[in-house]
Design a protein around this motif. Structure first.
Motif, PDB file in Angstrom:
ATOM      1  N   VAL A   1      13.185   1.643  -1.891  1.00 31.56           N
ATOM      2  CA  VAL A   1      12.542   2.954  -1.838  1.00 31.56           C
ATOM      3  C   VAL A   1      11.055   2.878  -1.532  1.00 31.56           C
ATOM      4  O   VAL A   1      10.477   3.846  -1.051  1.00 31.56           O
ATOM      5  CB  VAL A   1      12.774   3.759  -3.142  1.00 31.56           C
ATOM      6  CG1 VAL A   1      14.232   4.133  -3.289  1.00 31.56           C
ATOM      7  CG2 VAL A   1      12.271   3.008  -4.358  1.00 31.56           C
ATOM      8  N   ALA A   2      10.417   1.730  -1.812  1.00 31.58           N
ATOM      9  CA  ALA A   2       8.981   1.621  -1.567  1.00 31.58           C
ATOM     10  C   ALA A   2       8.554   0.163  -1.498  1.00 31.58           C
ATOM     11  O   ALA A   2       9.158  -0.699  -2.122  1.00 31.58           O
ATOM     12  CB  ALA A   2       8.189   2.315  -2.673  1.00 31.58           C
ATOM     13  N   ARG A   3       7.518  -0.071  -0.716  1.00 30.12           N
ATOM     14  CA  ARG A   3       6.824  -1.361  -0.748  1.00 30.12           C
ATOM     15  C   ARG A   3       5.575  -1.114  -1.580  1.00 30.12           C
ATOM     16  O   ARG A   3       4.823  -0.178  -1.320  1.00 30.12           O
ATOM     17  CB  ARG A   3       6.438  -1.796   0.668  1.00 30.12           C
ATOM     18  CG  ARG A   3       5.596  -3.065   0.685  1.00 30.12           C
ATOM     19  CD  ARG A   3       5.234  -3.507   2.076  1.00 30.12           C
ATOM     20  NE  ARG A   3       4.517  -2.445   2.749  1.00 30.12           N
ATOM     21  CZ  ARG A   3       4.537  -2.254   4.061  1.00 30.12           C
ATOM     22  NH1 ARG A   3       5.249  -3.031   4.833  1.00 30.12           N
ATOM     23  NH2 ARG A   3       3.855  -1.269   4.600  1.00 30.12           N
ATOM     24  N   TYR A   4       5.338  -1.945  -2.598  1.00 34.24           N
ATOM     25  CA  TYR A   4       4.156  -1.720  -3.431  1.00 34.24           C
ATOM     26  C   TYR A   4       3.099  -2.793  -3.250  1.00 34.24           C
ATOM     27  O   TYR A   4       1.977  -2.655  -3.743  1.00 34.24           O
ATOM     28  CB  TYR A   4       4.531  -1.549  -4.912  1.00 34.24           C
ATOM     29  CG  TYR A   4       5.070  -2.770  -5.589  1.00 34.24           C
ATOM     30  CD1 TYR A   4       4.231  -3.668  -6.227  1.00 34.24           C
ATOM     31  CD2 TYR A   4       6.434  -3.020  -5.619  1.00 34.24           C
ATOM     32  CE1 TYR A   4       4.721  -4.789  -6.863  1.00 34.24           C
ATOM     33  CE2 TYR A   4       6.936  -4.135  -6.256  1.00 34.24           C
ATOM     34  CZ  TYR A   4       6.076  -5.021  -6.867  1.00 34.24           C
ATOM     35  OH  TYR A   4       6.570  -6.120  -7.501  1.00 34.24           O
ATOM     36  N   TRP A   5       3.409  -3.863  -2.532  1.00 37.36           N
ATOM     37  CA  TRP A   5       2.423  -4.897  -2.257  1.00 37.36           C
ATOM     38  C   TRP A   5       2.706  -5.509  -0.920  1.00 37.36           C
ATOM     39  O   TRP A   5       3.862  -5.769  -0.613  1.00 37.36           O
ATOM     40  CB  TRP A   5       2.449  -5.964  -3.349  1.00 37.36           C
ATOM     41  CG  TRP A   5       1.467  -7.049  -3.105  1.00 37.36           C
ATOM     42  CD1 TRP A   5       1.700  -8.267  -2.550  1.00 37.36           C
ATOM     43  CD2 TRP A   5       0.072  -7.014  -3.395  1.00 37.36           C
ATOM     44  NE1 TRP A   5       0.551  -8.971  -2.464  1.00 37.36           N
ATOM     45  CE2 TRP A   5      -0.466  -8.227  -2.985  1.00 37.36           C
ATOM     46  CE3 TRP A   5      -0.766  -6.047  -3.950  1.00 37.36           C
ATOM     47  CZ2 TRP A   5      -1.813  -8.517  -3.112  1.00 37.36           C
ATOM     48  CZ3 TRP A   5      -2.100  -6.335  -4.082  1.00 37.36           C
ATOM     49  CH2 TRP A   5      -2.609  -7.563  -3.666  1.00 37.36           C
ATOM     50  N   PRO A   6       1.769  -5.755  -0.050  1.00 36.25           N
ATOM     51  CA  PRO A   6       0.337  -5.573  -0.194  1.00 36.25           C
ATOM     52  C   PRO A   6      -0.148  -4.184   0.204  1.00 36.25           C
ATOM     53  O   PRO A   6      -1.230  -3.773  -0.194  1.00 36.25           O
ATOM     54  CB  PRO A   6      -0.253  -6.627   0.742  1.00 36.25           C
ATOM     55  CG  PRO A   6       0.751  -6.763   1.825  1.00 36.25           C
ATOM     56  CD  PRO A   6       2.086  -6.522   1.163  1.00 36.25           C
ATOM     57  N   HIS A   7       0.604  -3.449   1.007  1.00 36.85           N
ATOM     58  CA  HIS A   7       0.192  -2.111   1.427  1.00 36.85           C
ATOM     59  C   HIS A   7       1.269  -1.120   1.019  1.00 36.85           C
ATOM     60  O   HIS A   7       2.332  -1.094   1.633  1.00 36.85           O
ATOM     61  CB  HIS A   7      -0.014  -2.046   2.943  1.00 36.85           C
ATOM     62  CG  HIS A   7      -0.986  -3.057   3.448  1.00 36.85           C
ATOM     63  ND1 HIS A   7      -2.332  -2.975   3.202  1.00 36.85           N
ATOM     64  CD2 HIS A   7      -0.804  -4.192   4.159  1.00 36.85           C
ATOM     65  CE1 HIS A   7      -2.939  -4.009   3.754  1.00 36.85           C
ATOM     66  NE2 HIS A   7      -2.034  -4.771   4.339  1.00 36.85           N
ATOM     67  N   PRO A   8       1.056  -0.297   0.000  1.00 41.05           N
ATOM     68  CA  PRO A   8       2.083   0.639  -0.472  1.00 41.05           C
ATOM     69  C   PRO A   8       2.599   1.540   0.649  1.00 41.05           C
ATOM     70  O   PRO A   8       1.842   1.995   1.496  1.00 41.05           O
ATOM     71  CB  PRO A   8       1.357   1.452  -1.540  1.00 41.05           C
ATOM     72  CG  PRO A   8       0.259   0.568  -1.996  1.00 41.05           C
ATOM     73  CD  PRO A   8      -0.171  -0.199  -0.784  1.00 41.05           C
ATOM     74  N   ARG A   9       3.913   1.757   0.627  1.00 42.58           N
ATOM     75  CA  ARG A   9       4.561   2.616   1.626  1.00 42.58           C
ATOM     76  C   ARG A   9       5.929   3.024   1.088  1.00 42.58           C
ATOM     77  O   ARG A   9       6.645   2.217   0.520  1.00 42.58           O
ATOM     78  CB  ARG A   9       4.748   1.843   2.921  1.00 42.58           C
ATOM     79  CG  ARG A   9       5.542   2.591   3.951  1.00 42.58           C
ATOM     80  CD  ARG A   9       5.747   1.774   5.204  1.00 42.58           C
ATOM     81  NE  ARG A   9       6.673   2.482   6.056  1.00 42.58           N
ATOM     82  CZ  ARG A   9       7.555   1.908   6.824  1.00 42.58           C
ATOM     83  NH1 ARG A   9       7.648   0.618   6.879  1.00 42.58           N
ATOM     84  NH2 ARG A   9       8.358   2.625   7.557  1.00 42.58           N
ATOM     85  N   PHE A  10       6.290   4.294   1.287  1.00 41.73           N
ATOM     86  CA  PHE A  10       7.620   4.762   0.920  1.00 41.73           C
ATOM     87  C   PHE A  10       8.526   4.653   2.138  1.00 41.73           C
ATOM     88  O   PHE A  10       8.086   4.821   3.270  1.00 41.73           O
ATOM     89  CB  PHE A  10       7.586   6.204   0.404  1.00 41.73           C
ATOM     90  CG  PHE A  10       6.966   6.309  -0.951  1.00 41.73           C
ATOM     91  CD1 PHE A  10       7.710   6.015  -2.082  1.00 41.73           C
ATOM     92  CD2 PHE A  10       5.651   6.675  -1.104  1.00 41.73           C
ATOM     93  CE1 PHE A  10       7.140   6.086  -3.335  1.00 41.73           C
ATOM     94  CE2 PHE A  10       5.064   6.755  -2.350  1.00 41.73           C
ATOM     95  CZ  PHE A  10       5.815   6.456  -3.474  1.00 41.73           C
ATOM     96  N   PHE A  11       9.809   4.404   1.905  1.00 40.94           N
ATOM     97  CA  PHE A  11      10.766   4.233   2.988  1.00 40.94           C
ATOM     98  C   PHE A  11      11.700   5.421   3.080  1.00 40.94           C
ATOM     99  O   PHE A  11      12.120   5.978   2.074  1.00 40.94           O
ATOM    100  CB  PHE A  11      11.610   2.971   2.791  1.00 40.94           C
ATOM    101  CG  PHE A  11      10.839   1.731   3.068  1.00 40.94           C
ATOM    102  CD1 PHE A  11      10.729   1.247   4.350  1.00 40.94           C
ATOM    103  CD2 PHE A  11      10.209   1.047   2.054  1.00 40.94           C
ATOM    104  CE1 PHE A  11      10.006   0.099   4.621  1.00 40.94           C
ATOM    105  CE2 PHE A  11       9.490  -0.084   2.299  1.00 40.94           C
ATOM    106  CZ  PHE A  11       9.387  -0.567   3.586  1.00 40.94           C
TER     107      PHE A  11
END
Length: 116
Positions: A101-111
Motif C-alpha cells: 500500500v505504501a513505500r515509506y523509505w527512502p521516499h514515501p509514496r502510496f500505491f
C-alpha cells in the motif's frame, strides 16, 4: 522474537507489516533497499496491484511483484523489470500474502493499481 522455521511463509500478526525490497525485479517502481508497508486482508487483489507473495514451487521465497491475472486458485505475477525473470515465468503460480500500500523509505509514496 524467534525466527520462523523455513517454509512457514509470511504470516504477520497485524494487518499492516513492513517488508524490505531486495533485488532489481520491480525497478523502476521499487528499488533495492526500499521499505514498503503490506496490508493483509482488506479489498480483493486486482490485476495491476503490487503484492507480496510466495510461489508454490518456491515456498521459501517471499517476493514483491505485480499481480497480472488470477490463475489456478493463485496469481500469475510479473516484475516491472522485464530483464529479470524471477517471476511466474520461472516459478509458476503464486499465493498472495498481502498488497503493498505504501513505500515509506527512502521516499514515501502510496500505491494504486496500474494497468497491466
Amino acid at each position: 522474537m524467534p525466527a520462523q522455521p523455513p517454509g512457514t511463509g509470511f504470516r504477520p500478526r497485524w494487518p499492516l507489516s513492513a517488508v524490505l525490497v531486495t533485488g532489481p525485479s520491480m525497478s523502476p517502481t521499487l528499488r533495492h533497499g526500499d521499505a514498503v508497508l503490506v496490508l493483509r486482508g482488506g479489498r480483493r487483489i486486482r490485476p495491476g496491484d503490487v503484492v507480496v507473495a510466495v510461489f508454490r514451487s518456491r515456498p521459501d521465497l517471499l517476493v514483491v511483484k505485480r499481480a497480472v491475472r488470477a490463475e489456478s486458485g493463485g496469481w500469475w505475477l510479473s516484475g516491472d523489470n522485464p530483464l529479470v525473470t524471477d517471476d511466474s515465468r520461472a516459478y509458476g503460480v503464486a499465493d498472495v500474502r498481502g498488497r503493498v500500500v505504501a513505500r515509506y523509505w527512502p521516499h514515501p509514496r502510496f500505491f494504486s493499481r496500474r494497468r497491466v
